[in-house]
Structure formats: structure tokens, C-alpha cells
Design a protein around this motif. Sequence first.
Motif, PDB file in Angstrom:
ATOM      1  N   LEU A 113       2.286   1.442  -3.145  1.00 33.12           N
ATOM      2  CA  LEU A 113       2.565   0.008  -3.067  1.00 33.12           C
ATOM      3  C   LEU A 113       1.872  -0.655  -1.879  1.00 33.12           C
ATOM      4  O   LEU A 113       2.125  -1.815  -1.572  1.00 33.12           O
ATOM      5  CB  LEU A 113       4.080  -0.218  -2.986  1.00 33.12           C
ATOM      6  N   ALA A 114       0.989   0.075  -1.218  1.00 25.62           N
ATOM      7  CA  ALA A 114       0.295  -0.443  -0.037  1.00 25.62           C
ATOM      8  C   ALA A 114      -0.536  -1.682  -0.353  1.00 25.62           C
ATOM      9  O   ALA A 114      -0.817  -2.479   0.534  1.00 25.62           O
ATOM     10  CB  ALA A 114      -0.591   0.643   0.570  1.00 25.62           C
ATOM     11  N   GLY A 115      -0.896  -1.872  -1.599  1.00 29.01           N
ATOM     12  CA  GLY A 115      -1.703  -3.017  -1.996  1.00 29.01           C
ATOM     13  C   GLY A 115      -0.919  -4.282  -2.281  1.00 29.01           C
ATOM     14  O   GLY A 115      -1.510  -5.299  -2.655  1.00 29.01           O
ATOM     15  N   LEU A 116       0.399  -4.253  -2.083  1.00 24.60           N
ATOM     16  CA  LEU A 116       1.171  -5.488  -2.296  1.00 24.60           C
ATOM     17  C   LEU A 116       0.627  -6.572  -1.372  1.00 24.60           C
ATOM     18  O   LEU A 116       0.457  -6.354  -0.180  1.00 24.60           O
ATOM     19  CB  LEU A 116       2.654  -5.279  -1.994  1.00 24.60           C
ATOM     20  N   ASP A 117       0.378  -7.722  -1.930  1.00 30.15           N
ATOM     21  CA  ASP A 117      -0.133  -8.840  -1.147  1.00 30.15           C
ATOM     22  C   ASP A 117       1.015  -9.538  -0.429  1.00 30.15           C
ATOM     23  O   ASP A 117       2.195  -9.333  -0.766  1.00 30.15           O
ATOM     24  CB  ASP A 117      -0.845  -9.823  -2.084  1.00 30.15           C
ATOM     25  N   TYR A 118       0.683 -10.354   0.548  1.00 32.58           N
ATOM     26  CA  TYR A 118       1.711 -11.141   1.224  1.00 32.58           C
ATOM     27  C   TYR A 118       2.493 -11.947   0.195  1.00 32.58           C
ATOM     28  O   TYR A 118       1.906 -12.582  -0.683  1.00 32.58           O
ATOM     29  CB  TYR A 118       1.092 -12.099   2.233  1.00 32.58           C
ATOM     30  N   GLY A 119       3.812 -11.902   0.289  1.00 31.09           N
ATOM     31  CA  GLY A 119       4.659 -12.654  -0.626  1.00 31.09           C
ATOM     32  C   GLY A 119       5.017 -11.924  -1.900  1.00 31.09           C
ATOM     33  O   GLY A 119       5.753 -12.462  -2.720  1.00 31.09           O
ATOM     34  N   GLU A 120       4.523 -10.717  -2.093  1.00 25.97           N
ATOM     35  CA  GLU A 120       4.845  -9.959  -3.303  1.00 25.97           C
ATOM     36  C   GLU A 120       5.929  -8.927  -3.024  1.00 25.97           C
ATOM     37  O   GLU A 120       6.094  -8.462  -1.906  1.00 25.97           O
ATOM     38  CB  GLU A 120       3.613  -9.230  -3.833  1.00 25.97           C
ATOM     39  N   CYS A 121       6.643  -8.572  -4.086  1.00 28.77           N
ATOM     40  CA  CYS A 121       7.621  -7.505  -3.995  1.00 28.77           C
ATOM     41  C   CYS A 121       7.557  -6.673  -5.269  1.00 28.77           C
ATOM     42  O   CYS A 121       6.964  -7.081  -6.264  1.00 28.77           O
ATOM     43  CB  CYS A 121       9.033  -8.035  -3.762  1.00 28.77           C
ATOM     44  N   ALA A 122       8.131  -5.497  -5.185  1.00 25.36           N
ATOM     45  CA  ALA A 122       8.162  -4.605  -6.339  1.00 25.36           C
ATOM     46  C   ALA A 122       9.551  -4.004  -6.432  1.00 25.36           C
ATOM     47  O   ALA A 122      10.185  -3.720  -5.404  1.00 25.36           O
ATOM     48  CB  ALA A 122       7.113  -3.506  -6.197  1.00 25.36           C
ATOM     49  N   GLU A 123      10.020  -3.826  -7.664  1.00 22.25           N
ATOM     50  CA  GLU A 123      11.336  -3.236  -7.892  1.00 22.25           C
ATOM     51  C   GLU A 123      11.231  -2.140  -8.939  1.00 22.25           C
ATOM     52  O   GLU A 123      10.390  -2.191  -9.827  1.00 22.25           O
ATOM     53  CB  GLU A 123      12.328  -4.293  -8.389  1.00 22.25           C
ATOM     54  N   ALA A 124      12.119  -1.177  -8.814  1.00 17.39           N
ATOM     55  CA  ALA A 124      12.243  -0.113  -9.817  1.00 17.39           C
ATOM     56  C   ALA A 124      13.725   0.047 -10.127  1.00 17.39           C
ATOM     57  O   ALA A 124      14.582  -0.160  -9.262  1.00 17.39           O
ATOM     58  CB  ALA A 124      11.670   1.196  -9.285  1.00 17.39           C
ATOM     59  N   GLU A 125      14.038   0.398 -11.365  1.00 20.69           N
ATOM     60  CA  GLU A 125      15.440   0.583 -11.752  1.00 20.69           C
ATOM     61  C   GLU A 125      16.040   1.832 -11.135  1.00 20.69           C
ATOM     62  O   GLU A 125      17.207   1.859 -10.782  1.00 20.69           O
ATOM     63  CB  GLU A 125      15.563   0.619 -13.271  1.00 20.69           C
TER      64      GLU A 125
END
Length: 124
Positions: free
Chosen positions: A95-107
Motif C-alpha cells: 500500500l506504499a503507493g497510496l496517494d495523499y488523501g487516499e485510504c484502503a480497507e479490507a474486510e
Amino acid sequence: MRLLDKFKKKGFESENVKPENSEEIIVDRFPFADAPNTACFTCRHVLEEHKPILYVSHDEDGYWQFLCGGSHKEEDARVVSLASILNIDETMGDLAGLDYGECAEAEDAASDWMVKCTLSEGMK
């Protein structure tokens, strides 16, 4: 006010956090653009109870959050280095490539990550 905002209001600086077990991280292969000793937020659930990281955000101001995905109180917050997060779960490098303002979720820990939001969630 989000918990992260409370930390910043108290004058928290995000640099020079010594990574735990930093010798385990090979700097040449460090996946984040930020330095291994960059401070980031996690919760006691991840750090002390060993719950999986299910929510990751790269806030607009550059702060990273690696959380369990549950509800949090101010006293649940912990500050660690990015290297420490990789020592806890090396897949966070994906997830190192997440840009500023982005988020990621997993169940759950076996689920795929869904990049889907900006800043409105995380530690509140």
C-alpha cells in the motif's frame, strides 16, 4: 475532531521515530517514499493485541495511519515508525503507493484491499 488532529494540535512532529527492530528492514528495498523512521499512527489493537491492520490511510498532510478498522478512543492511539509497521505486517508495503488523501480497507486479513476514500474516516 479526529484523534490525529488532536495529536497535531498538541505539537506532535512526525519525524525521527526510532523503528523497533530496525535492522530487520533493508533500506534499499524500503517500499515507501517516506523514510523508515517516519512516524505514523496505529492503534493499541494492532500493536498490543496483534489484531490485523484492516484500514490504511495516507492523509492529505502526509501522515500515515495503520489501524485495525474498529472504533478508537484517544487513548488507543500509538505512534510508531513506518519500519515498525512493516515489521508487524510486511504486506503493508503493497500500500506504499497510496496517494495523499487516499485510504484502503479490507474486510479481514485474507481479503483484498479496496482503495476508496479520503480522510473522512480513520481515528476519530
